[in-house]
Design an enzyme around this catalytic site. Structure first.
Site, PDB file in Angstrom:
ATOM      1  N   CYS A  51       0.801  -1.240   0.000  1.00  0.00           N
ATOM      2  CA  CYS A  51       0.000   0.000   0.000  1.00  0.00           C
ATOM      3  C   CYS A  51       0.828   1.282   0.000  1.00  0.00           C
ATOM      4  CB  CYS A  51      -0.924   0.007   1.219  1.00  0.00           C
ATOM      5  SG  CYS A  51      -2.153  -1.303   1.135  1.00  0.00           S
TER       6      CYS A  51
HETATM    7  N1  LIG Z   1      -2.623  -6.035   0.889  1.00  0.00           N
HETATM    8  C1  LIG Z   1      -3.030  -5.004   1.591  1.00  0.00           C
HETATM    9  O1  LIG Z   1      -2.550  -4.773   2.706  1.00  0.00           O
HETATM   10  C2  LIG Z   1      -4.145  -4.111   1.081  1.00  0.00           C
HETATM   11  C3  LIG Z   1      -4.821  -3.339   2.015  1.00  0.00           C
HETATM   12  C4  LIG Z   1      -5.825  -2.492   1.575  1.00  0.00           C
HETATM   13  C5  LIG Z   1      -6.112  -2.414   0.208  1.00  0.00           C
HETATM   14  N2  LIG Z   1      -5.427  -3.173  -0.688  1.00  0.00           N
HETATM   15  C6  LIG Z   1      -5.817  -3.071  -2.103  1.00  0.00           C
HETATM   16  O2  LIG Z   1      -6.707  -4.136  -2.428  1.00  0.00           O
HETATM   17  C7  LIG Z   1      -6.490  -4.591  -3.756  1.00  0.00           C
HETATM   18  C8  LIG Z   1      -6.125  -6.065  -3.746  1.00  0.00           C
HETATM   19  O3  LIG Z   1      -4.954  -6.230  -2.981  1.00  0.00           O
HETATM   20  P1  LIG Z   1      -4.435  -7.646  -2.483  1.00  0.00           P
HETATM   21  O4  LIG Z   1      -3.346  -7.364  -1.528  1.00  0.00           O
HETATM   22  O5  LIG Z   1      -5.586  -8.479  -2.056  1.00  0.00           O
HETATM   23  O6  LIG Z   1      -3.855  -8.212  -3.851  1.00  0.00           O
HETATM   24  P2  LIG Z   1      -3.250  -9.680  -4.129  1.00  0.00           P
HETATM   25  O7  LIG Z   1      -2.270  -9.496  -5.216  1.00  0.00           O
HETATM   26  O8  LIG Z   1      -2.874 -10.323  -2.849  1.00  0.00           O
HETATM   27  O9  LIG Z   1      -4.496 -10.501  -4.684  1.00  0.00           O
HETATM   28  C9  LIG Z   1      -5.235 -10.140  -5.801  1.00  0.00           C
HETATM   29  C10 LIG Z   1      -5.797 -11.393  -6.423  1.00  0.00           C
HETATM   30  O10 LIG Z   1      -6.622 -10.999  -7.515  1.00  0.00           O
HETATM   31  C11 LIG Z   1      -6.477 -11.967  -8.533  1.00  0.00           C
HETATM   32  N3  LIG Z   1      -6.973 -11.428  -9.786  1.00  0.00           N
HETATM   33  C12 LIG Z   1      -6.350 -10.609 -10.672  1.00  0.00           C
HETATM   34  N4  LIG Z   1      -7.192 -10.331 -11.693  1.00  0.00           N
HETATM   35  C13 LIG Z   1      -8.351 -10.981 -11.453  1.00  0.00           C
HETATM   36  C14 LIG Z   1      -9.593 -11.078 -12.125  1.00  0.00           C
HETATM   37  N5  LIG Z   1      -9.813 -10.449 -13.265  1.00  0.00           N
HETATM   38  N6  LIG Z   1     -10.570 -11.855 -11.612  1.00  0.00           N
HETATM   39  C15 LIG Z   1     -10.358 -12.521 -10.460  1.00  0.00           C
HETATM   40  N7  LIG Z   1      -9.197 -12.470  -9.761  1.00  0.00           N
HETATM   41  C16 LIG Z   1      -8.219 -11.688 -10.248  1.00  0.00           C
HETATM   42  C17 LIG Z   1      -5.018 -12.335  -8.498  1.00  0.00           C
HETATM   43  O11 LIG Z   1      -4.766 -13.584  -9.087  1.00  0.00           O
HETATM   44  C18 LIG Z   1      -4.749 -12.348  -6.976  1.00  0.00           C
HETATM   45  O12 LIG Z   1      -4.935 -13.631  -6.424  1.00  0.00           O
HETATM   46  C19 LIG Z   1      -5.405  -3.688  -4.315  1.00  0.00           C
HETATM   47  O13 LIG Z   1      -6.017  -2.603  -4.940  1.00  0.00           O
HETATM   48  C20 LIG Z   1      -4.679  -3.216  -3.082  1.00  0.00           C
HETATM   49  O14 LIG Z   1      -4.042  -1.974  -3.287  1.00  0.00           O
HETATM   50  C21 LIG Z   1      -4.461  -4.041  -0.269  1.00  0.00           C
END
Ligand SMILES: NC(=O)c1ccc[n+]([C@@H]2O[C@H](COP(=O)([O-])OP(=O)(O)OC[C@H]3O[C@@H](n4cnc5c(N)ncnc54)[C@H](O)[C@@H]3O)[C@@H](O)[C@H]2O)c1
Length: 435
Positions: free
Chosen positions: A273
């Site tokens: 983030c």
């Molecule tokens: N990790 C954190 O601490 C955190 C906290 C708050 C917000 N976020 C935000 O949340 C969002 C997701 O983050 P994350 O950490 O869960 O990401 P991540 O990379 O851990 O997981 C995302 C998942 O989405 C999948 N994916 C990609 N395209 C897809 C599609 N078209 N259909 C279905 N699945 C798909 C990927 O294969 C992956 O498994 C981002 O925007 C991130 O900035 C993350």
């Protein structure tokens, strides 16, 4: 929308089926919470290996609490698939896919692809919520038109909202349920129904007047951290130049019971983030307002230089005991981006290691969460934390203070310690050099 009352009832009775697109840290957390609350949930992901693991009961997503995952599976209401056909019939679709940067520009291709999948299966009286972190306007100007390409209209036929995930991985005090949710919809009706939905999962929901406000609130939070971390990092550099102990200064300022929030200096910012999200905002400010978001861009510069600064301070510490960096044995303790979390993404410790290695040091590492890291093109396996590598290192550098570390034992055996986190505080002052 005509059927709002019915959707609201189906949410309150927790019968509305939910599809969560993206089963990473954010998507799996919300999927587990919804299944535990009583909703039938399907987690959809494009990654076959991730879905195979989850279907097999294997939790390979860092940061998701094992007990939450187990309890959600035990309800029998949580399933996983790679097939977007599973979205058909779901009354709520949550989009939790990555929002990375490509060449320092926001890459919304995953959001676009996931939204298209939802559009392909959209029908009347559905609620669609974007949870991915992004710049203001994404829900209104990117997600909405894609969904409306189905022939259905937001507000008239379906409801659309934005709600950012805000949880802090590894935080024992505030988890999914106890971290308030921000929600903003394309209409008061959308905000209202999305609020009712999250009220089933968390203790407090804060309703905003628009998707844009909710998108920006999330970016303000992360920018706030970025800027304040940069402030104490710059303070650490200044303090070193002025011969003042930065930790004494920050600890003293933190005794003020109002008007000050304490942040700690360190080797830089990491995780998914803080290093990435503010860049979305800086990019949008440049694009829409035509000028720089100066304080943010400066914070990015300050935090980005910290790994090189820490590497040079380790070099100075070695120099002070008459050793050059070239050929020195340096043992890094803690390489994940924060303590007690197994996440290496954007970790500044990796940059510190790379900088030292480029200068000719022999760099080894230990981290209880990491088996191996990539270092300047080769793979370095973890060194076990036994007396021999600690005692034979020219310098042991503590970069991420995991609670598993026995600091007394390390201080007893290491000849020289560089402490980037003030974990050793005033102990063993002569051999501990602090940032
Ligand atoms: N990790 C954190 O601490 C955190 C906290 C708050 C917000 N976020 C935000 O949340 C969002 C997701 O983050 P994350 O950490 O869960 O990401 P991540 O990379 O851990 O997981 C995302 C998942 O989405 C999948 N994916 C990609 N395209 C897809 C599609 N078209 N259909 C279905 N699945 C798909 C990927 O294969 C992956 O498994 C981002 O925007 C991130 O900035 C993350």
């Amino acid at each position: 929308m005509k059927d709002t009352a019915r959707l609201r009832r189906r949410i309150l009775s927790r019968e509305a089926p939910i599809a969560v697109l993206g089963q990473g840290y954010v998507g799996l957390n919300v999927a587990c919470a919804a299944a535990q609350a009583g909703f039938p949930v399907v987690g959809v992901d494009v990654s076959e290996s991730r879905i195979a693991d989850l279907q097999g009961g294997l939790l390979t997503v860092p940061g998701v609490p094992e007990e939450e995952f187990r309890s959600a599976l035990a309800t029998g209401r949580l399933s996983f698939t790679t097939s977007s056909d599973a979205i058909e019939g779901c009354e709520i679709a949550l989009i939790c896919v990555p929002t990375p940067l490509r060449d320092q520009v926001p890459d919304l291709s995953h959001v676009e692809a996931a939204t298209k999948q939802v559009a392909d299966h959209l029908s009347r009286a559905r609620l669609v919520i974007l949870e991915s972190t992004t710049y203001p306007g994404t829900t209104d100007h990117l997600v909405r038109p894609i969904l409306e390409s189905s022939g259905l209209s937001a507000d008239r036929d379906f409801l659309l909202a934005y709600s950012p995930e805000r949880i802090d991985p590894g935080n024992e005090e505030f988890g999914f349920r106890t971290t308030p949710r921000i929600v903003g919809g394309t209409s008061p009706e959308a905000t209202g129904v999305a609020t009712v939905f999250y009220e089933q999962l968390v203790d407090k929901v804060v309703a905003l007047t628009s998707c844009r406000a909710a998108e920006l609130a999330k970016l303000l939070e992360n920018t706030f951290r970025h800027v304040n971390i940069a402030l104490v990092n710059e303070m650490a550099i200044l303090c070193q130049e002025m011969g003042i102990d930065v930790w004494e200064v920050t600890d003293a300022a933190a005794t003020k019971p109002f008007g000050f929030m304490s942040f700690s200096p360190g080797p830089g910012v990491g995780g998914h983030c803080i290093p990435l999200d503010p860049t979305y905002l800086a990019w949008q400010v440049r694009r829409e307002a035509g000028h720089q978001f100066r304080i943010l861009e400066q914070a990015e510069d300050v935090n980005a230089q910290m790994p090189a600064y820490v590497a040079s301070r380790i070099g100075e510490a070695l120099n002070d005991v008459g050793k050059p960096v070239r050929g020195a044995k340096i043992l890094i303790l803690g390489v994940t981006y924060k303590a007690d979390v197994g996440d290496l993404r954007e970790s500044p410790a990796l940059r510190v290691m790379a900088a030292l290695s480029r200068r000719g040091a022999h760099v080894a590492f230990h981290d209880p969460f990491v088996d191996a890291v990539a270092l300047n093109g080769s793979t370095v396996p973890r060194t076990e934390l036994t007396q021999r590598p600690v005692a034979s290192a020219d310098c042991v550098a503590l970069l991420t203070p995991h609670s598993a570390y026995d600091l007394e034992w390390i201080a007893e055996h290491a000849p020289l310690i560089f402490d980037a986190r003030n974990a050793f505080a005033a102990r063993h002052v002569s051999k501990v050099i602090r940032l």
